[in-house]
Scaffold this motif. Structure first.
Motif, short mmCIF file in Angstrom:
data_model
loop_
_atom_site.label_atom_id
_atom_site.label_comp_id
_atom_site.label_asym_id
_atom_site.label_seq_id
_atom_site.Cartn_x
_atom_site.Cartn_y
_atom_site.Cartn_z
N HIS A 10 0.82 -1.21 0.00
CA HIS A 10 0.00 0.00 0.00
C HIS A 10 0.86 1.27 0.00
O HIS A 10 0.35 2.37 -0.22
N ILE A 18 -5.31 11.01 1.20
CA ILE A 18 -6.40 10.85 0.24
C ILE A 18 -7.76 10.80 0.92
O ILE A 18 -8.78 11.14 0.31
N ALA A 74 -8.45 11.13 -5.63
CA ALA A 74 -8.57 9.69 -5.41
C ALA A 74 -8.15 8.92 -6.66
O ALA A 74 -7.45 7.89 -6.58
N TYR A 126 -4.35 8.83 -6.97
CA TYR A 126 -3.78 7.83 -6.06
C TYR A 126 -4.01 6.42 -6.58
O TYR A 126 -3.11 5.56 -6.56
N ARG A 127 -5.22 6.15 -7.06
CA ARG A 127 -5.54 4.82 -7.58
C ARG A 127 -4.66 4.47 -8.78
O ARG A 127 -4.14 3.35 -8.88
N PHE A 174 -1.18 3.64 -7.57
CA PHE A 174 -1.13 2.31 -6.97
C PHE A 174 -1.12 1.23 -8.03
O PHE A 174 -0.30 0.29 -7.98
N PRO A 211 -12.85 5.22 -3.16
CA PRO A 211 -11.44 5.31 -2.75
C PRO A 211 -11.13 6.46 -1.81
O PRO A 211 -10.08 6.47 -1.17
N GLN A 254 -10.88 5.59 3.01
CA GLN A 254 -9.75 4.70 3.17
C GLN A 254 -9.83 3.83 4.41
O GLN A 254 -8.85 3.19 4.81
N TYR A 266 -2.00 4.05 -0.32
CA TYR A 266 -3.31 3.84 -0.93
C TYR A 266 -3.81 2.46 -0.51
O TYR A 266 -3.16 1.45 -0.77
#
Length: 387
Positions: free
Chosen positions: A174, A198, A206, A209-210, A213, A246, A249, A286
């Motif tokens: 993560h 986030i 979001a 960040y996604r 990841f 997302p 969290q 994330y």
């Protein structure tokens, strides 16, 4: 000024150089604040052993190699590697082999990891005079494997091709390779103004960040697909979420949002730091949904999914007296500091970092009952083998 491609590379390299769990053995060190992760890992041992039962046994003449990716510096990683190797010894014995193979364990993390503390925790080999692995296996209180440290990012290659039988990585994936560049760009709709994480951010943040990841996980899988032996397996655990949103969290949001966020706001309101200084700090974490994870594995195509599920891990807080609000507040502050303190220190300096985490502790103490009731971690658990 918007980040350029060169700035992004520098940012990623800078994060790699300094990101680590807080080293040493002090009150806020990772070594003294990883009890919850140890409990979570032990609750998943049956899933790990299922993965190990699917590993192909080679000739005992060929060394068996285990790699722990994101090993950090606590006793948990040593315990897990011991479990893996002892389980494989039993499998060799049950298959009729008189002597098991020699075992090697690679402990890998970023160069900034406190390898010194980790290596001091390692039990000794059974013989200091070149004894056989059979002697090591028979000796109580000694480790039945050769050990080595491998510094480097697991988002790149770390080992020779087809050299690893079992990859294990828990509570590490993560962590992103960098804060998404758009999150720090004032001209972007993903600019995370007023926040340091986030959790509770807007949809654009979001999505940034996604995307980061999933790009990082794709790099991780490509590297492991080259390094794993045919017939090997990989067991992965990372912080996850149950919400499809997302920006929610879950447990990570309570750890790095709420009181941690409010503590940053305290420093701004008290004039100790500028608001822009806060806005330029974001936690590169994330917590994915199971769908986020599955999409990457399937798109990569290198691995077959043997198991993929969300596992309830429990609270990250370990306290002796749940009714003691001060202890609960201190536990949250120490947990937060153990995993993010190095980044905070680098961003605002040691003195302001002390001020920040003292405010985290105070705020958490005021909400101790709520924290104990609501702070709950979920993990994505994946068992993968080469397709």
């Amino acid at each position: 000024m918007a980040p350029t491609a060169d700035n992004v590379v520098v940012s990623s390299m800078k994060l790699e150089r300094m990101l680590s769990m807080k080293g040493g053995k002090g009150e806020a060190s990772y070594a003294n604040n990883s009890q919850a992760q140890a409990q979570h890992a032990r609750s998943m041992l049956h899933l790990l052993e299922e993965t190990l039962d699917g590993v192909q046994l080679d000739s005992p003449e060929i060394p068996f190699v285990v790699a722990d990716l994101g090993c950090s510096c606590g006793t948990n990683t040593i315990y897990i590697v011991d479990v893996i190797i002892k389980h494989m010894i039993k499998r060799y014995e049950a298959s009729g082999y008189v002597d098991p193979p020699e075992f090697s364990a690679f402990f890998s993390d970023l160069p900034s990891n406190d390898f010194n503390t980790l290596f001091q925790l390692l039990p000794p080999l059974a013989s200091n005079g070149g004894g056989s692995m059979e002697e090591c296996l028979a000796a109580n209180g000694h480790r039945p494997y050769f050990a080595a440290g491998v510094p480097g990012s697991f988002y790149r290659r770390l080992f020779p091709a087809r050299s690893i039988d079992v990859f294990y990585s828990a509570f590490s994936l993560h962590w992103l390779s960098q804060v998404p560049e758009m999150v720090l760009d004032k001209r972007s709709t993903a600019y995370n103004k007023g926040r340091v994480f986030i959790h509770g951010a807007n949809e654009s943040t979001a999505n940034a960040y996604r995307k980061q990841f999933q790009g990082d996980l794709a790099k991780f899988l490509r590297s492991r697909s080259q390094e794993m032996k045919r017939g090997g397996s990989m067991f992965l655990v990372c912080l996850g979420r149950t919400s499809v949103d997302p920006t929610d969290q879950g447990g990570a949001g309570l750890l790095f949002g709420t009181h941690f966020q409010d503590a940053w706001n305290d420093l701004v309101q008290e004039g100790l730091i500028a608001s822009e200084k806060r806005d330029n700090f974001n936690i590169p974490v994330y917590a994915p949904s199971i769908q986020d994870f599955k999409e990457v594995v399937e798109a990569d195509g290198s691995f077959a999914i043997n198991k993929l599920e969300v596992f309830k891990g429990g609270s990250p807080l370990v306290v002796n007296c749940p009714d003691d609000a001060i202890e609960v507040g201190r536990a949250l502050a120490n947990s937060c500091r153990a995993v993010s303190g190095v980044l905070v220190d680098a961003h605002i300096g040691d003195w302001l970092s002390e001020e920040l985490f003292s405010r985290v502790e105070s705020r958490a103490s005021s909400h101790a009952k709520e924290l104990l009731e609501q702070l709950q971690f979920f993990h994505i658990v994946a068992s993968l083998s080469l397709a």
